[in-house]
Design a protein around this motif. Structure first.
Motif, PDB file in Angstrom:
ATOM      1  N   HIS A  40      -9.394   6.147   8.424  1.00 52.42           N
ATOM      2  CA  HIS A  40     -10.293   6.110   7.275  1.00 52.42           C
ATOM      3  C   HIS A  40     -10.785   7.455   6.754  1.00 52.42           C
ATOM      4  O   HIS A  40     -10.835   7.683   5.566  1.00 52.42           O
ATOM      5  N   HIS A  66     -10.593   0.357  11.569  1.00 51.00           N
ATOM      6  CA  HIS A  66     -10.290   1.335  10.527  1.00 51.00           C
ATOM      7  C   HIS A  66     -11.426   2.330  10.280  1.00 51.00           C
ATOM      8  O   HIS A  66     -11.203   3.541  10.237  1.00 51.00           O
ATOM      9  N   ASN A 122     -10.136  -0.733   4.206  1.00 56.78           N
ATOM     10  CA  ASN A 122     -10.816  -1.153   2.967  1.00 56.78           C
ATOM     11  C   ASN A 122      -9.821  -1.353   1.823  1.00 56.78           C
ATOM     12  O   ASN A 122      -9.954  -2.281   1.032  1.00 56.78           O
ATOM     13  N   HIS A 123      -8.781  -0.512   1.765  1.00 55.80           N
ATOM     14  CA  HIS A 123      -7.813  -0.649   0.674  1.00 55.80           C
ATOM     15  C   HIS A 123      -6.917  -1.890   0.846  1.00 55.80           C
ATOM     16  O   HIS A 123      -6.422  -2.422  -0.135  1.00 55.80           O
ATOM     17  N   ASP A 181      -5.369   0.692   5.833  1.00 54.53           N
ATOM     18  CA  ASP A 181      -5.046   1.377   4.582  1.00 54.53           C
ATOM     19  C   ASP A 181      -3.547   1.629   4.377  1.00 54.53           C
ATOM     20  O   ASP A 181      -3.070   2.778   4.370  1.00 54.53           O
ATOM     21  N   ASP A 225      -3.791   4.905   7.568  1.00 54.03           N
ATOM     22  CA  ASP A 225      -3.926   5.501   6.235  1.00 54.03           C
ATOM     23  C   ASP A 225      -2.576   5.917   5.643  1.00 54.03           C
ATOM     24  O   ASP A 225      -2.367   7.068   5.275  1.00 54.03           O
TER      25      ASP A 225
END
Ligand SMILES: O=P(O)(O)OC[C@H]1O[C@](O)(COP(=O)(O)O)[C@@H](O)[C@@H]1O
Ligand SMILES: [Mn+2]
Length: 652
Positions: free
Chosen positions: A536, A415, A226-227, A199, A44
Motif C-alpha cells: 500500500h 494490504h 483498496n484499488h 492493488d 501493488d
C-alpha cells in the motif's frame, strides 16, 4: 455411536484396510519431512502486467538461485544469465537464436540447453512428492520429463537411454517444445504458492491481463487492496465506484482497459464529455500518460472524458455521504462549499481559489444532482459493468481467492494497516451501529463486502455495495488508512498543503515491537518468528526508506511496480520470497520490455537481502499444511487401531 466412531467409519470407506491405511500414514509422514515450499509475495502491481509476468517468471530471484545452486562455478555468469533468460522467455529466446543465427549448430545448442534445463528442473522438483510433480507436468511432455528428471543419470546404462530420448526429441523437431515445457515446469516448481498483497488494479495498462494470469496460476491467495475493492464495487454496480475506476483509467490514459479489455462501451460518456466541455481546455485534467505509450492526438478528447467522469464522481460521492450519515464524512462534502460566482471554495475555514471554474453541469442549488444526461450515462455504465462477463469473472475470482487479510504459515498479510488511535491502541470503528476494532473490524467489514456481491436481499446487497466505496476511501478503512482522500483538492486547488492525506497512526507505531506484537497476537500469532507483511505505501528508497520495519518483524513490500510512482520510489518494487531457509527480499530495477530482457538477459531482480536465516531448515511439518497433515495422521492412526482391535472390519 460416538462422533469419533462415526468419523472413523466414514474414513474407513476411503481407507478400507490395514494396508492402505498404513501406506497413507507413511506417505503423509514422508511429506512432513520435505522442505517447505517457497512462498512468493507481491503487492501493488497496479496493472503493470509485463513486469508482473516477469517477476512471476523469475520468482523474484528463485530461478537464478536454483541455477546457481546447480551450476555454481561450472558455468560462467554469462551462461547462467542466458539459461535464466531461456527459462523466463523460451519462445522468444529460441526465436532470437534462430533468426539471428547466434549459434553455429542449433541441434548442439538444443542438446546443451535441454541438459541444463533438466538439471534445474530436477533440483526444483526435489521438494515435492512424485505424485505432486506428476500432476504438475505439462501434458504433452509429462512422460518424457518425468523420465528425465527422476532417472539416475549416474548409472552408465541410463546415460545412453537419456541421450537417446533427447536426441530423438531433437531429431523430430520437438526440441523447442520440450525447452518450453521444461522452462514452464521450472517456473511452476520454484514457487509453490503466491500471495498478492493487494492493488492489482489502476494506473497501469493491464490489470485485466494480470487477472487472467492469476486465474491460471497454480496456487494463489489475494489480500484485497483498496484499488481492487473499488473495482469489485464497480462490478456490483455501485455507482461511485464505477465513476472512480473510470476516472483512474481516464487519468492514466488507459480507457482502453474498459473498452478493449472489458468491452465496456464508453461512447455515451465520450459524447457527453465532448458536448459538455466543448470549448473547455480541461487544463486541470491533463493525463499521466507514458512517453511513447500514448497517442497524443487523443489528449484533448481524453482530458474532456477525464473531467466529465471526475465531476460525476464528485456528485455521486456527495450523494453517498448524504445517504449514509453514519459514515460521518460530511467534511468531504465539497461541491456545496463552492462559491460559483467568486470561483472559490471554503474548506475547513480556509478559502481557496479554484483553478477551474467551468462547471456547466453543476446546479449551485443542488450541486450533487446529476444532470439528466449524466444520469443517463451513469445508468448505461452501470448496466454495462454488471453485464460484463469478463469483469464479473475476474471479480468472482477476487471474492473466491481473496479476503481482507490472511494468516498463513504464521505470518499476517494485509494490504494497508490495522487502524490504530494516536496512542497506538486499536481504533474503535463503528459499522452499522456497532463498534469493532482489530481483527473483529476486519472480519465484520469483510462480511459486509461479501454481502455486496452475494446477498439476495436488495437492502443488504446495496449496503454491502456501498461498503465497497466506504472501504475504498474512508479514514477508518484498514485498506485505505489515511485521514481523507483529497481527490477534489488535487485537481482544483494550487496550494499543496490542501492535498495532504495524513496516514493512520499505524504508520508511526509500526516500528515498535509492542505494536507489532499486539497486532500479531490479535490475529492469533504468538510466535517470535511471525511477521506482518503489508503493501500500500510506496517505499521511498530515494529518501532512504527501507521496506524492513521493526527489526524485520514487519515488511512493507510496496516499492511501486507502478511506473507512475517510480520517480518517487527510485526503484521498481520490492518483492519477497519465503523458502525453507528464510525470507529473501528482492529489490527490482525498472523493467523496460520483454524484447530488452530477452536480448540482453537483463533481469529486473537486482539485489536480494537476506532478512532471516533460520537455524533449522523449515519443512512441511512447520507449515499450515503440515498441521493439517499431522491431524490426518492422528485420525488414520486411530483408524488403524480400530482395525487392529476388531472394532472395524477390513474390506478388500
Ligand atoms: O496519484 P494518483 O494516481 O492520482 O492517486 C492518488 C490517490 O491514490 C491514493 O494514494 C490511493 O492509492 P494507493 O492505494 O495506490 O496509495 C490516494 O490516497 C490518493 O488520493
Ligand atoms: Mn493501496
Amino acid at each position: 455411536m460416538s462422533n469419533e466412531k462415526q468419523y472413523l467409519k466414514i474414513l474407513s470407506k476411503q481407507f478400507t484396510n490395514v494396508a492402505s491405511t498404513a501406506t497413507e500414514i507413511i506417505n503423509l509422514q514422508s511429506i512432513l519431512s520435505l522442505p517447505k515450499g517457497t512462498e512468493h509475495f507481491l503487492s501493488d502491481i497496479h496493472g503493470e502486467h509485463e513486469q508482473f509476468a516477469h517477476v512471476l517468471k523469475n520468482g523474484s530471484g528463485a530461478v537464478k538461485r536454483k541455477i546457481d545452486d546447480e551450476f555454481g562455478n561450472i558455468l560462467s555468469e554469462k551462461e547462467k544469465k542466458e539459461l535464466a533468460t531461456l527459462i523466463y522467455y523460451p519462445e522468444e529466446r529460441i526465436r532470437m537464436i534462430k533468426e539471428n543465427h547466434m549459434v553455429s549448430s542449433l541441434d548442439d545448442w538444443y542438446l546443451v540447453m535441454i541438459n541444463r534445463l533438466i538439471r534445474v528442473c530436477k533440483s526444483s522438483a526435489s521438494k515435492y512428492t512424485r505424485s505432486k510433480v506428476r500432476k504438475a507436468l505439462p501434458k504433452d511432455f509429462a512422460y518424457v520429463i518425468e523420465e528425465l528428471i527422476t532417472g539416475r543419470r549416474d548409472l552408465c546404462d541410463q546415460e545412453a537411454y537419456f541421450n537417446e530420448i533427447i536426441k530423438t526429441v531433437i531429431r523430430l523437431g520437438k526440441a523447442p517444445d520440450l525447452i518450453i515445457a521444461l522452462s514452464k515446469t521450472i517456473s511452476r516448481f520454484v514457487i509453490d504458492h503466491l500471495h498478492i498483497v493487494g492493488d492489482i488494479y489502476d494506473r497501469g495498462p493491464g490489470p485485466h491481463i494480470c487477472m487472467d494470469t492469476l486465474m491460471n496460476y497454480h496456487s494463489v491467495d489475494i489480500q484485497w487492496g483498496n484499488h481492487d475493492i473499488v473495482w469489485m464495487g464497480a462490478a456490483t454496480g455501485q455507482l461511485a465506484c464505477i465513476a472512480t475506476v473510470l476516472r483512474f483509467s481516464a487519468r492514466y490514459g488507459n480507457l482502453d482497459i474498459l473498452e478493449d479489455g472489458y468491452g465496456i462501451n464508453l461512447l455515451p460518456l465520450f459524447k457527453l464529455a465532448m458536448d459538455t466541455y466543448k470549448d473547455d481546455p480541461c487544463e486541470c485534467f491533463k493525463l499521466h500518460y507514458r512517453e511513447g505509450e500514448y497517442d497524443l492526438s487523443n489528449a484533448l478528447m481524453d482530458r474532456k472524458m477525464h473531467k466529465a467522469i471526475a465531476i460525476i464522481q464528485f456528485k455521486l460521492e456527495g450523494q453517498m455521504i448524504k445517504k449514509h450519515p453514519e459514515f460521518k464524512m460530511e467534511d468531504r462534502l465539497l461541491l456545496d462549499k463552492i462559491d460559483f460566482n467568486k470561483g472559490k471554495i471554503k474548506i475547513a475555514d480556509k478559502e481557496y481559489k479554484l483553478k477551474d471554474t467551468n462547471f456547466p453541469t453543476i446546479n449551485p442549488e443542488d450541486p450533487y444532482a446529476l444532470s439528466d444526461r449524466e444520469a443517463e450515462v451513469v445508468e448505461k455504465l452501470r448496466v454495462a459493468f454488471i453485464n460484463c462477463d469478463k469483469l464479473q469473472e475476474h471479480v468472482r475470482f477476487l471474492y473466491r481467492k481473496g479476503s481482507l487479510y490472511k494468516v498463513y504459515n504464521n505470518n499476517l498479510l494485509f494490504h494497508g494497516c490495522v487502524p490504530l488511535n494516536n496512542k497506538g491502541k486499536f481504533l474503535e470503528v463503528e459499522l452499522c451501529g456497532h463498534k469493532y476494532k482489530g481483527k473483529a473490524l476486519y472480519d465484520e467489514l469483510e462480511k459486509l463486502l461479501r454481502k455486496g456481491y452475494y446477498a439476495i436481499d436488495p437492502e443488504e446487497k446495496q449496503l454491502g455495495m456501498d461498503m465497497h466505496w466506504y472501504t475504498w476511501c474512508h479514514k477508518n478503512s484498514p485498506v485505505f488508512g489515511k485521514d481523507r482522500m483529497a481527490t477534489f483538492e488535487r485537481y482544483f486547488i494550487e496550494d499543496k498543503e490542501s492535498h495532504v492525506e495524513v496516514k493512520n497512526p499505524y504508520y508511526t507505531w509500526y516500528d515498535k515491537d509492542e505494536t507489532v506484537t499486539m497486532i500479531l497476537n490479535e490475529f492469533g500469532l504468538s510466535s517470535k518468528e511471525s511477521r506482518i507483511i503489508n503493501g500500500h505505501v510506496p517505499v521511498e528508497t530515494k529518501k532512504g526508506e527501507l521496506p524492513i520495519r521493526c527489526g524485520g518483524r514487519l515488511i512493507v513490500i510496496d516499492g511501486g511496480f507502478s511506473k507512475a510512482y517510480q520517480p518517487k520510489t527510485g526503484i521498481a518494487g520490492y518483492t519477497l520470497t519465503y523458502n525453507s531457509y528464510g525470507f529473501l527480499l528482492a529489490a527490482h530495477e525498472p523493467f523496460e520490455s520483454v524484447e530488452k530482457a530477452v536480448e540482453t538477459g537483463s533481469d529486473i531482480h537486482s539485489e536480494t537481502v537476506l532478512i532471516q536465516h533460520v537455524e533449522r531448515r523449515k519443512t512441511v511439518a512447520d507449515t499450515d499444511t503440515g498441521k493439517e497433515i499431522k491431524e490426518t495422521i492422528k485420525e488414520l492412526e486411530e483408524l488403524l487401531k480400530a482395525y487392529r482391535k476388531g472394532e472395524l472390519v477390513e474390506k478388500s
